[in-house]
Design a protein around this motif. Sequence first.
Motif, PDB file in Angstrom:
ATOM      1  N   UNK A 225       0.830  -1.201   0.000  1.00  0.00           N
ATOM      2  CA  UNK A 225       0.000   0.000   0.000  1.00  0.00           C
ATOM      3  C   UNK A 225       0.866   1.253   0.000  1.00  0.00           C
ATOM      4  N   UNK A 226       2.003   1.228   0.704  1.00  0.00           N
ATOM      5  CA  UNK A 226       2.911   2.377   0.689  1.00  0.00           C
ATOM      6  C   UNK A 226       3.473   2.601  -0.706  1.00  0.00           C
ATOM      7  N   UNK A 227       3.855   1.522  -1.380  1.00  0.00           N
ATOM      8  CA  UNK A 227       4.417   1.661  -2.722  1.00  0.00           C
ATOM      9  C   UNK A 227       3.357   2.150  -3.703  1.00  0.00           C
ATOM     10  N   UNK A 228       2.169   1.617  -3.614  1.00  0.00           N
ATOM     11  CA  UNK A 228       1.113   2.047  -4.548  1.00  0.00           C
ATOM     12  C   UNK A 228       0.810   3.534  -4.383  1.00  0.00           C
ATOM     13  N   UNK A 229       0.833   4.014  -3.153  1.00  0.00           N
ATOM     14  CA  UNK A 229       0.585   5.440  -2.930  1.00  0.00           C
ATOM     15  C   UNK A 229       1.707   6.281  -3.530  1.00  0.00           C
ATOM     16  N   UNK A 230       2.948   5.842  -3.351  1.00  0.00           N
ATOM     17  CA  UNK A 230       4.081   6.575  -3.911  1.00  0.00           C
ATOM     18  C   UNK A 230       4.041   6.562  -5.433  1.00  0.00           C
ATOM     19  N   UNK A 231       3.740   5.418  -6.023  1.00  0.00           N
ATOM     20  CA  UNK A 231       3.677   5.308  -7.478  1.00  0.00           C
ATOM     21  C   UNK A 231       2.557   6.186  -8.032  1.00  0.00           C
ATOM     22  N   UNK A 232       1.424   6.209  -7.361  1.00  0.00           N
ATOM     23  CA  UNK A 232       0.308   7.043  -7.815  1.00  0.00           C
ATOM     24  C   UNK A 232       0.696   8.515  -7.806  1.00  0.00           C
ATOM     25  N   UNK A 233       1.412   8.945  -6.784  1.00  0.00           N
ATOM     26  CA  UNK A 233       1.874  10.336  -6.741  1.00  0.00           C
ATOM     27  C   UNK A 233       2.846  10.602  -7.877  1.00  0.00           C
ATOM     28  N   UNK A 234       3.745   9.640  -8.139  1.00  0.00           N
ATOM     29  CA  UNK A 234       4.671   9.799  -9.250  1.00  0.00           C
ATOM     30  C   UNK A 234       3.953   9.932 -10.583  1.00  0.00           C
ATOM     31  N   UNK A 235       2.919   9.142 -10.781  1.00  0.00           N
ATOM     32  CA  UNK A 235       2.168   9.236 -12.033  1.00  0.00           C
ATOM     33  C   UNK A 235       1.489  10.590 -12.163  1.00  0.00           C
ATOM     34  N   UNK A 236       0.958  11.093 -11.072  1.00  0.00           N
ATOM     35  CA  UNK A 236       0.308  12.403 -11.107  1.00  0.00           C
ATOM     36  C   UNK A 236       1.297  13.501 -11.462  1.00  0.00           C
ATOM     37  N   UNK A 237       2.526  13.373 -10.965  1.00  0.00           N
ATOM     38  CA  UNK A 237       3.526  14.424 -11.152  1.00  0.00           C
ATOM     39  C   UNK A 237       4.587  14.073 -12.194  1.00  0.00           C
ATOM     40  N   UNK A 238       4.313  13.090 -13.011  1.00  0.00           N
ATOM     41  CA  UNK A 238       5.166  12.750 -14.160  1.00  0.00           C
ATOM     42  C   UNK A 238       6.586  12.402 -13.724  1.00  0.00           C
ATOM     43  N   UNK A 239       6.691  11.703 -12.611  1.00  0.00           N
ATOM     44  CA  UNK A 239       7.967  11.151 -12.140  1.00  0.00           C
ATOM     45  C   UNK A 239       7.864   9.633 -12.255  1.00  0.00           C
TER      46      UNK A 239
END
Length: 628
Positions: A225-239
């Motif tokens: 769940x921690x990784x999915x949250x981080x990945x989702x933020x990365x997708x939102x911010x194009x990282x």
Amino acid sequence: MTDLSSTIAPRRHRHRLIGTVAAFLLLAAPAPLARAAPQDPVPRTLPSLTNWTPGHGTYSYGPGARLVAHDAASRRVAATLADDLHAAGRGTVPVTGGPSRTGDIVVDVEPSRSGSLGAEGYELHAAQRLEITGAAEAGAFYGTRTLLQLLAQGDQVPAGRTVDVPRYRERGVGVCACYVHISTDWMENLVRDMAYHKLNQLLVELKVKSDRHPEANTWGYYTRSEIRRLVALGEKYHVTIIPEINSPGHMDPWIENRPDLQLTDSDGKPQPSRLDITAPAAFDYYKSLIDEYGEVFPAKWWHMGADEYMLGSDFAKYPQIAAYAKKKFGENATPQDAFIDFVNRVGEYAASKGKRLRIWNDGLTGANTVPVTAGTTVEHWLGVKVKPSELIAQGYPVMNSAYSLYLIRGGFHTDTQKLYDEQWDPRSFEGEKLASREGITGAKISLWPDNGRGETENEVAAAARLPLSHLAQATWSDPHPDATYAGFTARAEDVGTAPGQRDLTQPPVADGMYTLADTRHRTQAAGFALTRTPDGYLTLKSTATGNCLETRSGKLTLNLPLQPGSAVTRETCDAKNTLQRWQVTRSGGGYVLTNALTRMTLNATPDGRLVQNPPDQQTPTVWTLTQR
């Protein structure tokens, strides 16, 4: 009864020394929004604008501003901008389909502009309206980052036009959360600030808690769940977030409890850090890890490390590797061929999962007859016999991950002023300066935790702020936009930090004398003096004994006591002892105390002991803090 008055009291050993993570987090509040407009002929941004055609007048941001976007891609960019404007204290800005009017911000994605703007470039035009156009969603997004930086300096944007396109396609940060656990709040701050400065790639070497291999779940891991949250933020911010499981060396976080997978030396001694590249079971094990990571990391890259396999040893200690190579590739094969074969097999399996391989360069010693598979990206950090120019000539994409860019927790820190004054750019590798950008994908700064207690996350964040700003500048634009380093640091101060970041340096309680109570066991504790440290944590000093709470017992990893369930004790107070620093966060009507370095919470047991535990293994104790 929990009586706190009486009971509390190598990375990898890698040559590349490594120091931890941290990223452009802020150690101070964001820059004030009501600054005077800059007087420079070109608006001040970071990365700087390489071309600017001035117009007449200004664009004025005001309470009537709207975000105008017509298609789905443009609306996604506009929605993210709206979130960030709100986080920056700029109010709630509506997203509408138009038509536009004076004072609006128009976001547009026009694929027909790909010839001039590419995948990440954008055009910004400021007049009565402010218009941002990208050929792709990422380009429009980066245009909004420029706008946020301009608005951080005031409401007035000088009229004019720019076309802003990056020089390099990969602009990265590498974070080794290997062995240690770096807080997800800190990682999320990093992602936001990377995007704010147009960095687009975050490599994370870390351990995801494994369902298939529970014996590998020693502390330092992240939950899915921690990784999915981080990945989702990365997708939102194009990282793009790229995972790494280093292999076949540095595998001890995974196989320390699996001697059957460890390489055995000629004395019959298993090597916990070295995977046995001759064993089919070892390769199957590594493939299963790729499969698990693929469930939470959608990136089309896989980083396998492939560095320092023989660090502190040599192939002569493992004659079975030479025998394996000769059997597979003939009598002229070398032990290095077996190593390259393992790299290529990992690359082939990653490709079958839709991922392209990345490796470090130091394993490419030239002692092999088997070539690395074409298309493998080589991240060059160490000067060895095979130079970057040779790798590029052989057709390998090469990323500059030079050791001169490293920050090592408690160790070597990159000299940003020296690099800036030398006008460093991604053509400057360890041991070689190239004349052309051809074949270079970009550059990356690396943050490593070799001495886990050398610095806290907040200290690393402060140390990394300007190095990461410099990397962003050098990979996107002119590496030397200001005549002096002082001018560059002023530019960085002007643009500030990303909206939405959490200030992790401000404890939610003031310094003072407190009584602590464990709300779970309903027991009272003696008094403690809570004192803020310079890096934004708290020390807890017993008023009864004069000693400070510290976690020091249990197995040490990277100089940190990372054994779950180990005791928290009262020890002689030492302002330099980072293990005595605690992060205090609000939770359920009370507070949770987390050690600043081990990232485990302070828990009370029913029999009156104090221990540290990962928060997913034991529900953290909630403490009440009553000021005396």
